[in-house]
Design an enzyme around this catalytic site. Structure first.
Site, PDB file in Angstrom:
ATOM      1  N   ASP A 171      10.051  -6.982   4.375  1.00 65.27           N
ATOM      2  CA  ASP A 171       9.524  -6.234   5.539  1.00 65.27           C
ATOM      3  C   ASP A 171       9.597  -7.088   6.794  1.00 65.27           C
ATOM      4  OD1 ASP A 171       7.576  -7.933   4.398  1.00 65.27           O
ATOM      5  OD2 ASP A 171       5.930  -6.729   5.176  1.00 65.27           O
ATOM      6  N   THR A 202       0.846  -1.204   0.000  1.00 63.11           N
ATOM      7  CA  THR A 202       0.000   0.000   0.000  1.00 63.11           C
ATOM      8  C   THR A 202       0.879   1.250   0.000  1.00 63.11           C
ATOM      9  OG1 THR A 202      -1.732  -1.117   1.260  1.00 63.11           O
ATOM     10  CG2 THR A 202      -1.753   1.302   1.279  1.00 63.11           C
TER      11      THR A 202
HETATM   12  N1  LIG Z   1       0.295   8.869   7.776  1.00 67.04           N
HETATM   13  C1  LIG Z   1      -0.551   7.962   7.250  1.00 67.04           C
HETATM   14  N2  LIG Z   1      -1.290   8.281   6.183  1.00 67.04           N
HETATM   15  C2  LIG Z   1      -2.131   7.363   5.652  1.00 67.04           C
HETATM   16  N3  LIG Z   1      -2.299   6.102   6.121  1.00 67.04           N
HETATM   17  C3  LIG Z   1      -1.574   5.758   7.187  1.00 67.04           C
HETATM   18  C4  LIG Z   1      -0.669   6.657   7.803  1.00 67.04           C
HETATM   19  N4  LIG Z   1      -0.090   6.023   8.844  1.00 67.04           N
HETATM   20  C5  LIG Z   1      -0.611   4.803   8.869  1.00 67.04           C
HETATM   21  N5  LIG Z   1      -1.517   4.643   7.891  1.00 67.04           N
HETATM   22  C6  LIG Z   1      -2.243   3.391   7.710  1.00 67.04           C
HETATM   23  O1  LIG Z   1      -1.224   2.459   7.320  1.00 67.04           O
HETATM   24  C7  LIG Z   1      -1.718   1.645   6.278  1.00 67.04           C
HETATM   25  C8  LIG Z   1      -0.549   1.158   5.471  1.00 67.04           C
HETATM   26  O2  LIG Z   1       0.246   0.443   6.398  1.00 67.04           O
HETATM   27  P1  LIG Z   1       1.670  -0.083   5.950  1.00 67.04           P
HETATM   28  O3  LIG Z   1       2.234  -0.872   7.097  1.00 67.04           O
HETATM   29  O4  LIG Z   1       2.463   1.026   5.382  1.00 67.04           O
HETATM   30  O5  LIG Z   1       1.244  -1.068   4.778  1.00 67.04           O
HETATM   31  P2  LIG Z   1       2.180  -1.776   3.701  1.00 67.04           P
HETATM   32  O6  LIG Z   1       3.535  -1.922   4.326  1.00 67.04           O
HETATM   33  O7  LIG Z   1       1.480  -3.089   3.493  1.00 67.04           O
HETATM   34  O8  LIG Z   1       2.140  -0.898   2.497  1.00 67.04           O
HETATM   35  C9  LIG Z   1      -2.661   2.531   5.521  1.00 67.04           C
HETATM   36  O9  LIG Z   1      -3.613   1.740   4.822  1.00 67.04           O
HETATM   37  C10 LIG Z   1      -3.312   3.338   6.646  1.00 67.04           C
HETATM   38  O10 LIG Z   1      -4.402   2.607   7.193  1.00 67.04           O
HETATM   39  C1  LIG Z   2       3.144 -10.885   3.551  1.00 62.70           C
HETATM   40  C2  LIG Z   2       3.499  -9.611   2.792  1.00 62.70           C
HETATM   41  C3  LIG Z   2       2.630  -9.445   1.566  1.00 62.70           C
HETATM   42  C4  LIG Z   2       3.276  -8.401   3.718  1.00 62.70           C
HETATM   43  O1  LIG Z   2       3.559  -7.229   2.988  1.00 62.70           O
HETATM   44  P1  LIG Z   2       2.799  -5.840   3.270  1.00 62.70           P
HETATM   45  O2  LIG Z   2       1.495  -6.158   3.917  1.00 62.70           O
HETATM   46  O3  LIG Z   2       3.693  -5.086   4.193  1.00 62.70           O
HETATM   47  O4  LIG Z   2       2.663  -5.171   1.961  1.00 62.70           O
HETATM   48  C5  LIG Z   2       5.004  -9.625   2.411  1.00 62.70           C
HETATM   49  O5  LIG Z   2       5.758  -9.861   3.571  1.00 62.70           O
HETATM   50  C6  LIG Z   2       5.350 -10.655   1.378  1.00 62.70           C
HETATM   51  O6  LIG Z   2       5.133 -10.459   0.202  1.00 62.70           O
HETATM   52  N1  LIG Z   2       5.959 -11.822   1.826  1.00 62.70           N
HETATM   53  C7  LIG Z   2       6.415 -12.822   0.909  1.00 62.70           C
HETATM   54  C8  LIG Z   2       5.974 -14.204   1.349  1.00 62.70           C
HETATM   55  C9  LIG Z   2       6.490 -14.627   2.701  1.00 62.70           C
HETATM   56  O7  LIG Z   2       6.870 -13.741   3.514  1.00 62.70           O
HETATM   57  O8  LIG Z   2       6.541 -15.864   2.955  1.00 62.70           O
HETATM   58  K   LIG Z   3       4.616  -4.347   6.271  1.00 61.33           K
END
Ligand SMILES: Nc1ncnc2c1ncn2[C@@H]1O[C@H](COP(=O)(O)OP(=O)(O)O)[C@@H](O)[C@H]1O
Ligand SMILES: CC(C)(COP(=O)(O)O)[C@@H](O)C(=O)NCCC(=O)O
Ligand SMILES: [K+]
Length: 246
Positions: free
Chosen positions: A103, A10
């Protein structure tokens, strides 16, 4: 100064740091990035300081080239990409270590450095992950659909259900559609996660439970008896980088 990228499905969290402790943090939408020149414009607008190295933790492989091209074109050196197989200070006791999401690897690296050899880490992002570090060995974990993904699934999969605010419900019997969905998507998922964490704790005798990830903020009042560490992954990226230059 080093520029760290935590590329999630995201958001991409960008952090400028010179010591891996203090971070100047910015957050952009991952899918807004298309070319290295657009990345350059974003960074010019977001940061005034210069940097001499970028380090990338990415779980979105199809945009990794943007960072490669940016680093070569604007810094004149290769970007460093985080991967479990390159980090030797932890044993990755799973079938294919290089498949572990970057991550998750970053979270585990920082947990081991900052919280010791034993930790259960829950990262609330697009997907929710649970990762287990036991006696300095990464044992594996769990992948769960994220809160937002669950709301979207109900919205896309039904004729009448709306998208709702991502906030836990104070009650467990909903009196309207929105609270029904919030209980189902947030409370139920969270209670399930808490149950699984308890089972892992009893199986491993690990006591440290760390919550992180962008969506962990929405449950801080709901689940208080855990450690919240929203910069865990960023420190892990920096520690990874330090391990590659030492
Ligand atoms: N400053 C921010 N602005 C917008 N969304 C935020 C913010 N901080 C946290 N969020 C939340 O964090 C979510 C994304 O989390 P994140 O751990 O970055 O996801 P990913 O690593 O999967 O991309 C967003 O969908 C929202 O709900
Ligand atoms: C599980 C995840 C999609 C989480 O990613 P995020 O929600 O931070 O976008 C990411 O760690 C991923 O693509 N993992 C690969 C498969 C695994 O960790 O086994
Ligand atoms: K993450």
């Amino acid at each position: 100064m080093k520029l760290l990228f935590d590329v999630g499905n995201t958001h991409t969290t960008i952090a400028l740091t010179d010591n891996g402790k203090k971070f100047n943090i910015k957050r952009i939408s991952t899918y807004s990035l298309q070319t290295e020149d657009e990345l350059y414009v974003y960074l010019k607008m977001l940061f005034s300081e210069n940097y001499d190295q970028i380090i990338v933790s990415s779980v979105v492989p199809n945009i990794n080239h943007i960072f490669e091209f940016f680093s070569k074109k604007y810094i004149g050196k290769d970007a460093v990409f985080l991967n479990a197989k390159l980090y030797k200070n932890i044993k990755w006791d799973v079938r294919v270590p290089s498949d572990i999401g970057a991550d998750r690897v970053a979270n585990v690296i920082a947990a081991e450095k900052d919280y010791g050899n034993n930790a259960i880490i829950v990262d609330f992002g697009t997907a929710i992950t649970i990762d287990v570090l036991k006696n300095g060995i990464y044992e594996g974990g769990v992948i769960i659909p994220g809160f937002g993904m669950m709301v979207n699934a109900l919205f896309k999969g039904t004729a009448k259900l709306p998208k709702v605010e991502l906030k836990p419900s104070d009650v467990f019997i909903g009196k309207d559609t929105e609270s029904n969905i919030r209980i189902g998507v947030i409370n139920t998922v969270l209670e399930g996660i808490i149950k699984v964490v308890e089972k892992i704790k009893s199986e491993t005798e690990i006591t440290s439970v760390i919550f992180t990830g962008g969506q962990s903020k929405i449950i801080m009042d709901y689940k208080k008896d855990v450690i919240y560490d929203l910069e865990l992954g960023l420190r892990g990226i920096y520690y990874f980088y330090e391990s590659t230059i030492s």
